[in-house]
Design an enzyme around this catalytic site. Sequence first.
Site, PDB file in Angstrom:
ATOM      1  N   ARG A 520      45.907 -44.536  -6.982  1.00 24.04           N
ATOM      2  CA  ARG A 520      46.694 -43.130  -6.118  1.00 24.04           C
ATOM      3  C   ARG A 520      46.568 -42.114  -7.470  1.00 24.04           C
ATOM      4  NH1 ARG A 520      51.433 -45.428  -2.812  1.00 24.04           N
ATOM      5  NH2 ARG A 520      51.667 -46.650  -4.665  1.00 24.04           N
ATOM      6  N   SER A 581      49.399 -50.876 -14.304  1.00 25.12           N
ATOM      7  CA  SER A 581      50.149 -52.139 -13.814  1.00 25.12           C
ATOM      8  C   SER A 581      49.172 -53.241 -14.753  1.00 25.12           C
ATOM      9  CB  SER A 581      50.321 -52.153 -12.670  1.00 25.12           C
ATOM     10  OG  SER A 581      50.757 -51.039 -12.089  1.00 25.12           O
ATOM     11  N   ASP A 634      54.085 -50.531 -14.047  1.00 24.88           N
ATOM     12  CA  ASP A 634      54.659 -50.304 -12.711  1.00 24.88           C
ATOM     13  C   ASP A 634      55.938 -50.747 -12.454  1.00 24.88           C
ATOM     14  OD1 ASP A 634      53.812 -52.793 -12.735  1.00 24.88           O
ATOM     15  OD2 ASP A 634      52.739 -52.904 -10.983  1.00 24.88           O
TER      16      ASP A 634
HETATM   17  C1  BG6 Z   1      53.371 -49.487  -5.415  1.00 18.51           C
HETATM   18  C2  BG6 Z   1      53.587 -48.787  -6.890  1.00 18.51           C
HETATM   19  O1  BG6 Z   1      54.120 -49.135  -4.649  1.00 18.51           O
HETATM   20  O2  BG6 Z   1      53.374 -50.901  -5.552  1.00 18.51           O
HETATM   21  C3  BG6 Z   1      52.523 -49.373  -7.833  1.00 18.51           C
HETATM   22  O3  BG6 Z   1      53.477 -47.407  -6.581  1.00 18.51           O
HETATM   23  C4  BG6 Z   1      52.661 -51.057  -8.055  1.00 18.51           C
HETATM   24  O4  BG6 Z   1      52.707 -48.997  -9.222  1.00 18.51           O
HETATM   25  C5  BG6 Z   1      52.480 -51.408  -6.643  1.00 18.51           C
HETATM   26  O5  BG6 Z   1      51.832 -51.319  -8.813  1.00 18.51           O
HETATM   27  C6  BG6 Z   1      52.773 -52.900  -6.393  1.00 18.51           C
HETATM   28  O6  BG6 Z   1      52.430 -53.352  -5.319  1.00 18.51           O
HETATM   29  P1  BG6 Z   1      51.094 -53.914  -4.568  1.00 18.51           P
HETATM   30  O7  BG6 Z   1      51.384 -54.871  -3.465  1.00 18.51           O
HETATM   31  O8  BG6 Z   1      50.364 -52.430  -4.403  1.00 18.51           O
HETATM   32  O9  BG6 Z   1      50.377 -54.526  -5.819  1.00 18.51           O
HETATM   33  C1  GLC Z   2      50.401 -58.077 -13.259  1.00 18.66           C
HETATM   34  C2  GLC Z   2      50.373 -57.156 -14.483  1.00 18.66           C
HETATM   35  C3  GLC Z   2      51.638 -56.525 -14.738  1.00 18.66           C
HETATM   36  C4  GLC Z   2      52.167 -55.858 -13.471  1.00 18.66           C
HETATM   37  C5  GLC Z   2      52.334 -56.828 -12.282  1.00 18.66           C
HETATM   38  C6  GLC Z   2      52.354 -56.186 -11.041  1.00 18.66           C
HETATM   39  O1  GLC Z   2      51.144 -59.183 -13.385  1.00 18.66           O
HETATM   40  O2  GLC Z   2      49.915 -57.785 -15.712  1.00 18.66           O
HETATM   41  O3  GLC Z   2      51.724 -55.556 -15.702  1.00 18.66           O
HETATM   42  O4  GLC Z   2      53.332 -55.359 -13.723  1.00 18.66           O
HETATM   43  O5  GLC Z   2      50.869 -57.324 -12.235  1.00 18.66           O
HETATM   44  O6  GLC Z   2      51.682 -55.089 -10.501  1.00 18.66           O
END
Ligand code: BG6
Ligand code: GLC
Length: 883
Positions: A520, A581, A634
């Site tokens: 995003r 992340s 994240d």
């Molecule tokens: C989102 C966050 O809502 O959730 C992200 O903005 C995060 O930063 C993500 O990595 C994690 O959830 P998913 O299911 O999209 O991996």
């Molecule tokens: C993976 C990444 C970590 C992140 C998580 C959730 O474990 O290594 O940094 O926070 O996924 O998205």
Amino acid sequence: MCYNMSLSPSPSLSLSLSLYLPLSLSNSLPLSLSLPLSLSLPLSLSNSLSLSPSLSLSLPLSLSPFSLSPSLSPPFSLSLSLPFSLSPSLSLPPSLSLPPSLSLSLSQLFDHIAKCLSDFLVSQDLKGQTLPLGFTFSFPCEQKEIDKSILIRWTKGFNCSGVEGEDVVKLLKEAIHRRGDFDIGSVAMVNDTVGTMMSCGYRDQSCEIGMIIGTGTNACYMEEMKNVKRVEGEDGRMCINTEWGGFGDDGSLRGIQTEFDLEVDKTSINPGVHTFEKMISGMYLGEIVRLLLLKLTEDKLLFEGQTSETLRTPESFLTKFISEVEEPDSGLENARRILSQLNLKWNEVDAHVVRLVCDTVSSRSARLCAAALAAIANHMRVSRKLDRLKTTVGVDGTVYRKHPNFSEELQETVRLLAPKCDITFLVSEDGSGKGAAMVTAVAQRLALQSRLLEDSQTLSPGDKLRQVSAQLKKDMVRGLGKHTHHKAPVKMLPSFVRATPDGTEKGDFLALDLGGTNFRVLHVRVVEDLQTVGSQLCAIPKEMMLGTGQQLFDHIAKCLSDFLVSQDLKGQTLPLGFTFSFPCEQKEIGSILIRWTKGFNCSGVEGEDMVKLLKEAIHRRGDFDIGSVAMVNDTVGTMMSCGYRDQSCEIGMIIGTGTNACYMEEMKNVERVEGEDGRMCINTEWGGFGDDGSLRGIQTEFDLEVDKTSINPGVHTFEKMISGMYLGEIVRLLLLKLTEDKLLFEGQTSETLRTPESFLTKFISEVEEPDSGLENARRILSQLNLKWNEVDAHVVRLVCDTVSSRSARLCAAALAAIANHMRVSRKLDRLNTTVGVDGTVYQKHPNFSEELQETVRLLAPKCDITFLVSEDSSSPVAAVGGQ
Ligand code: BG6
Ligand code: GLC
Ligand code: GLC
């Protein structure tokens, strides 16, 4: 209807009498008998009366759905080699039948059953074995599970206190425990009608109705799922136990009940209950005849008006007398003997009249049954939109079996009332026991499967989970330690975030959010609070996740550029928050990627500074610029954004594509960063837990396989047992294995199911939906080109539940480790804190969050944890954090 009574060879006997036989439908119809020629009984239950419309399935009954289809079971029990025999062993031998006593208490009844079982096991030399048990329990039960069956009410003379409303299987198991001298395996409960249908289905695949006309009467049949409103799902069929014995309990049969029916009901132990049954079944027929004989005697139409003490005694005229009296050859002789036994002074005409009475009563019973059966058959035909229905009825019960012409009369009448149905009648060869055993086989199979799953998959919140939690706590300390960090599987990365935003930050920011389900780009404005002014999703093609770092960052820069154009921000130099992340080592300036996780594997990025790579890509484009860049994980972004709403939010947790958590650690514990005071947010990277082999004891063959085929074997072990990127694949491998073991899909897999990643993680949530779950399962299995049956759908649901449930519990163990550690570090009796949570698994799965929270409560009993789901993505705060 004509009764050609073969009279004894005394043609001289010629008399005529007229009887008022009050069994006829319209009570006023006189019955003229002219003996010895023929008796014509204009019984209004005669064939010309179309009874079916009025009886037509307006059964005001509690239809207890029974969740197995008969067509499933024979192949199952055949293809299974369970330690279980179809032998008579598992049903109570008739000699052990129970005394239908009013005075029995709950425990007396079940103790008696348990004793019979125990004696039987001894006599069969089976003691010490733990066999599964099929329990034909022929009373109306609400079937909750195959081994959970709540007695709605007693019928047929049983009335033990304290059983109605209880789970009969539980009562039986308790009684067996009380004895303590033997044990049983899984228990399957079936109604006798269902057991009969299944037994007969074994011989005739088209047997879709089961009927009992014995002590009681009842039927079950295969109903279209779409008509079974109380059970979710539209496809296929389900066996419904009609409990038609209760027909008329709302007064609908009042018009055809006679004074004798009313009397039988009144003197029964359950007045007003099972009206239809009381007009039909063996428990009551003899008594109806007795009352009729008494009445005829009173009216001086029998025994010269002289009754006997014996005949005045309730239940002295046994139902089996009816069959004996109606025997074509020996009937009259039997009648004479029986009348003598009853101390009646009879003459030859009396014997004939008694025979007529018996015939009338049994004949009415047969016709009423026929009307009910016709109602079912007609209903099945119409539901299935067939011109003709061809089906088989499995039948059992003493009345049907023993009475000389009951079956014939019933069949004839059904033919008239259901002219478009071709019904074959099959008398059950071995009672309902075989059917019950077959159901048990299926139940056993289900139990076997769930045990297989449980053994390998679920972690009860007992010792194992505590061990996991304790191990993680140790690993956290290792990760924080100056000298232990480099070898620690749980990285415990300092984020240099020491506090949540205090609200003084103002202005416009850009944000990037990479590493979750979506990539995003956002435009965030902070005035009084955080506002997302605009945002845009940007796809990252799979090839790019595995391409070069330059390609990836060029793509990110392009997305950013397009976004700025669309937002009319080009030319401005805004600060940028980057939610990245993946595990990064935070440096003074910049952020070094330790390693890729979650399916990313771009070359030339690990060990590099992400800020630098991003800035270089932007420079390469040269069409826009950005201000200062702040990188956050994240988890940290989520904690901070939840911290806006709840100041005590000190943990951030993600259960999405990947899984991870961060929390506020005491500075004195953060050995790798100078300073002793205050706290710092630590990105645990708990996904790496187990990378040193510490989780080997709880990894299954499926976990190992998922790891092996992943792009980063050996890395992020814990994450691979938990997060959305892997759950679907674990389920897929499990389904393949169960199919291979012939426990699913009749042993037949599909090309689609064999394709890696064909079972999406979102399917798990769909299949576990409380309402539509089974229907979703059916749809998904069809999509996967599998040949499934109803039991398969249930098993798949069970598999999904097991896998997601393990994930929730493992997360709970990890979260509990953090909370307990925080409490102890802070020297608190109780820790009161909030966890900010995000991620598709936590948000979308129907009961993941509940299971996780429950388990945390058990594992961290001294911590009061509030869970706050992140409202917006983690990125706006990342942006602000960047100031
Ligand atoms: C989102 C966050 O809502 O959730 C992200 O903005 C995060 O930063 C993500 O990595 C994690 O959830 P998913 O299911 O999209 O991996
Ligand atoms: C993976 C990444 C970590 C992140 C998580 C959730 O474990 O290594 O940094 O926070 O996924 O998205
Ligand atoms: C009674 C019971 C029913 C059973 C029938 C035949 O009607 O309520 O469950 O099937 O008897 O035994």
